[in-house]
Scaffold this motif. Structure first.
Motif: not given
Lengths: 447, 325
Positions: A402-403, A421-422, A408-409, A349-350
């Motif tokens: 949104q991160v 937001p991504v 997180f896994r 995403p980044l």
């Protein structure tokens, strides 16, 4: 070449990704169509591949026009095993990768013990094959125990499966050691990956040297520490003809140096971590240790130069630079805290921000995480063509989210991007023809 | 007599000068001024900190600053506990935040902390349930030193605005310099830094100061000369060639001081290296040096800080509830 790690599940019958936007960065293919997978390989591909002409018993996935591209190859991630399973395991890192469209993780050798021996290269691959949802290919150390002095068995390590050589976040500081490593590796075409930092200039430094470090009273690492090491190594590449890769580039001066070296035809390539184009030194704010990285976050001018370097191809690959750290290594005064960002789940995403902001085309961006690393490391993946391994990612390019570190896994949640937001959501990931992540099925299971 | 009926300082902690407004700084100085006068008189200060617990947590040795805080707390009636790193479990590998948890269980109202790492006070403040006063963190800030320096100048000159202050010496490693720069610039003084390039942090001029590498040029026309300590281990070849060379170019003597205004004040946060950064005659010159006055004003300024922070915390716990807890 040794066989790649395979996911534990048995290969299923044929699967058809129908109605997809097919993206193959290496060939420039960007068309609407289908992709048929069987026995772990891509067997048919194109506009005419549809459910109507699929073989019987084919599982049809309607992609609804979403992007289908080769699974990402993350050329730099720190795995917790062996030695730091409390921070990350091959299970957790595999799940995190699968959910993020990554189908191959290239691991760094700075484990405990260090990957400087054939047995460890084999151990990681065998264990990953059993435990991990995605392929894991180890890099091995350039020098024994990362001591910067004694060369490892580069040839034998490569035969055991090491795809490249690096001393991880320690630079090979001694010029003669680096010269010999490059020289020896050149005969076998092995890739030497350097952490670009002159250690004597970076000593005790914990962030970029500049206005922010002055204000915070922290010892800085000057941008010159990076370009000095790269400029030196460029001369050594000239001397030896060895293949040289800058692990993570962070400064405008270093981007310029690599650009000039490439123009002279030298076998020099460079990687970059998302934080060096998504953040600058101000993210450190009031001593935020989640923004402590190595190399450090740099100035806004450096960040812009890095973006330009990605756009014009000076920078070849984007890596997650995943470094899992727990509370015990981050909840400390800034100078004492360990560097690193848990980057696996935010890499794509980044990176897509560069596309959404108009800096680079989608195909060119995907190339930095697929075909280009495959080429540098000699891996069979990274292509969306017939006979290529069915390592695939399906993604909704525009879906906003949104991160959220708590989701997180990965076992470690050290991210400076919480709440950012991504755009761009992975819907499904396949490794060797087996689905290892399905967002839809996971959402249903959660209900 | 309580000095000020109300104050314009509403922060829960005092972690640094950066970010404080001019009026917030003046509030602390006004109250400090009041306590200087009070401490010189016969009437003891009101026990505004009665039933308050103040812990002085020093990870670095500093007899003078710790004593100054201890005296300040006691003048206001606080229970003061000193905790020195050598004598505690911190040396046994306990982390800073574990220490915070332990200290929280003692229900302090104020924690005064000094630590070798920049940002340590801010990190503690995140986890402490009490007011935290930064008594020096790494090379970051030492806010009460800057406040006492400012009050010393203000009492002599009436105002800080328009004063030209030269800060000389090891700026690079100095938290005193950083706090003083923030404070003096905020209150409208002209700040000059005088040091060899190896002892200046990069881009320091962006903090609103003028940089000089020559003492004569830097001191010309100055109202105040503030000397900083140069630590012994930095004198021999690493940052400057030798103590002798440093004294020659950057040590303060009458010759160099002659460039400043005739009535320029000479300040030093202590402890001094006589014969390295400051000549003994200058340090002891009662007409020029306000170094001893700085020590006295230090107690008063720290009383002001403790007073204000405790006011912001509301009523103290009574002795009964303390015992019950």
């Amino acid at each position: 070449m040794t066989p790649s790690a395979l996911p534990p599940a048995a290969p299923s019958g044929p699967t058809l990704f129908a109605n997809a936007r097919l993206l193959d960065p290496a060939s420039g293919r960007d068309e609407h169509g289908g992709c048929l997978v069987n026995d772990g390989l891509i067997v048919a591909l194109g506009a005419d591949v549809t459910a109507a002409n699929a073989p019987p018993d084919t599982v049809v996935v309607d992609c609804q026009g979403n992007c289908l591209f080769p699974g990402l190859i993350d050329m730099c991630a720190t795995i917790g095993e062996p030695g730091a399973a409390h921070k990350e395991t091959l299970v957790s890192i595999g799940d995190a990768a699968a959910a993020s469209g990554i189908t191959t993780i290239v691991s760094t050798p700075d484990t405990e013990p260090v990957v400087d021996d054939m047995a460890l290269v084999q151990y990681i691959q065998q264990r990953a094959e059993l435990m991990s949802a995605v392929r894991v290919r180890p890099m091995a150390a350039i020098t024994k125990n990362l001591n910067g002095e004694q060369m490892t068995e580069l040839g034998l390590l490569a035969e055991a499966g090491a795809v490249a050589f690096t001393d991880a976040t320690r630079a090979v500081a001694d010029a003669t050691v680096m010269r010999r490593a490059l020289s020896y590796a050149s005969a076998k075409g092995l890739l030497i990956v350097q952490h670009p930092e002159e250690p004597s200039l970076a000593e005790e430094g914990c962030m970029n040297e500049g206005e922010v470090s002055t204000r915070l009273g922290l010892k800085g690492i000057p941008a010159a520490a990076e370009v000095i090491m790269i400029e030196r190594d460029i001369r050594l590449v000239e001397l030896t003809g060895g293949r040289y890769h800058v692990a993570q580039i962070s400064t405008g001066a270093a981007v310029d140096a690599v650009r000039r070296a490439k123009a002279r035809g030298l076998p020099i390539t460079a990687g970059v971590a998302p934080h060096h184009f998504a953040l600058n030194e101000t993210a450190v704010g009031e001593y935020r240790t989640f923004a402590k990285t190595s190399p450090p976050l740099r100035t806004e001018d450096d960040r812009l130069a890095v973006v330009e370097g990605i756009a014009d191809g000076t920078i070849d690959v984007i890596v997650s630079a995943h470094v899992p750290q727990g509370v015990e290594s981050k909840r400390l005064p800034f100078a004492q805290a360990a560097p690193g960002i848990a980057g696996l789940e935010t890499m794509l995403p980044l990176a897509l921000e560069l596309v959404h902001n108009g800096h680079i085309s989608l195909l060119d961006l995907l190339r930095t995480m697929t075909a280009r690393p495959a080429e540098l490391l000699g891996l069979p993946g990274g292509r969306l063509i017939k006979e290529a391994p069915a390592d695939l990612a399906l993604m909704d390019l525009d879906a906003p989210w949104q991160v959220d570190a708590s989701r997180f896994r990965a076992k470690s949640k050290n991210t400076p991007y919480d709440d950012r937001p991504v755009q761009g959501q992975v819907l499904r990931t396949m490794v060797a023809g087996v689905t290892v992540f399905d967002a839809h099925a996971q959402a249903e299971a959660a209900e | 007599m309580t000095g000020l009926a109300r104050t314009d300082f509403h922060h829960p902690h005092l972690l640094g000068i950066e970010g404080l407004s001019a009026s917030e700084i003046q509030t602390l100085l006004d109250l400090g001024d009041h306590y200087v006068d009070l401490n010189r008189g016969d009437v003891p200060a009101e026990p505004l900190l009665a039933n308050r617990t103040q812990i002085n947590l020093f990870f670095e040795n500093s007899t003078r600053t710790r004593m100054s805080f201890e005296l300040a707390g006691k003048q206001l009636g606080a229970r003061v506990v000193n905790m020195v790193a050598e004598a505690s479990s911190i040396k046994k590998g306990e982390t800073l935040l574990d220490t915070a948890m332990t200290l929280n269980a003692l229900h302090p109202d104020v924690l005064v902390v000094r630590h070798r790492d920049s940002g340590a006070a801010a990190l503690l403040a995140q986890k402490m349930n009490c007011a935290v006063v930064n008594a020096g963190d790494g090379s970051h800030e030492h806010p009460t030193q800057a406040l006492l320096d400012a009050l010393t100048i203000r009492r002599r000159r009436g105002n800080l605005e328009g004063q030209t202050v030269a800060i000389c010496g090891d700026i690079l490693h100095s938290r005193v310099a950083r706090s003083n720069i923030h404070l003096l610039v905020t209150l409208g003084a002209h700040v000059r830094l005088v040091a060899p390039p190896t002892l200046l942090p990069p881009l320091v001029e962006r903090m609103g100061v003028d940089v000089y590498h020559n003492m004569h040029e830097g001191l010309t026309g100055c109202d105040v000369v503030m000397m900083l300590r140069l630590q012994t281990e930095r004198m021999s070849g690493s940052f400057v060639p030798s103590a002798r060379e440093y004294l020659h170019y950057y040590g303060l003597d009458y010759d160099k001081l002659a460039a400043a205004k005739d009535d320029a004040l000479v300040m030093h946060p202590g402890p001094m290296n006589r014969g390295v950064e400051i000549d003994t005659d200058v340090a002891d010159d009662i007409n020029r040096s306000v170094i001893r006055e700085q020590v006295e004003i230090g107690v008063a300024v720290r009383m002001a800080c403790l007073d204000v922070l405790c006011r912001n915390r509301g009523k103290p716990r009574t002795q009964d509830t303390e015992d019950a807890a």
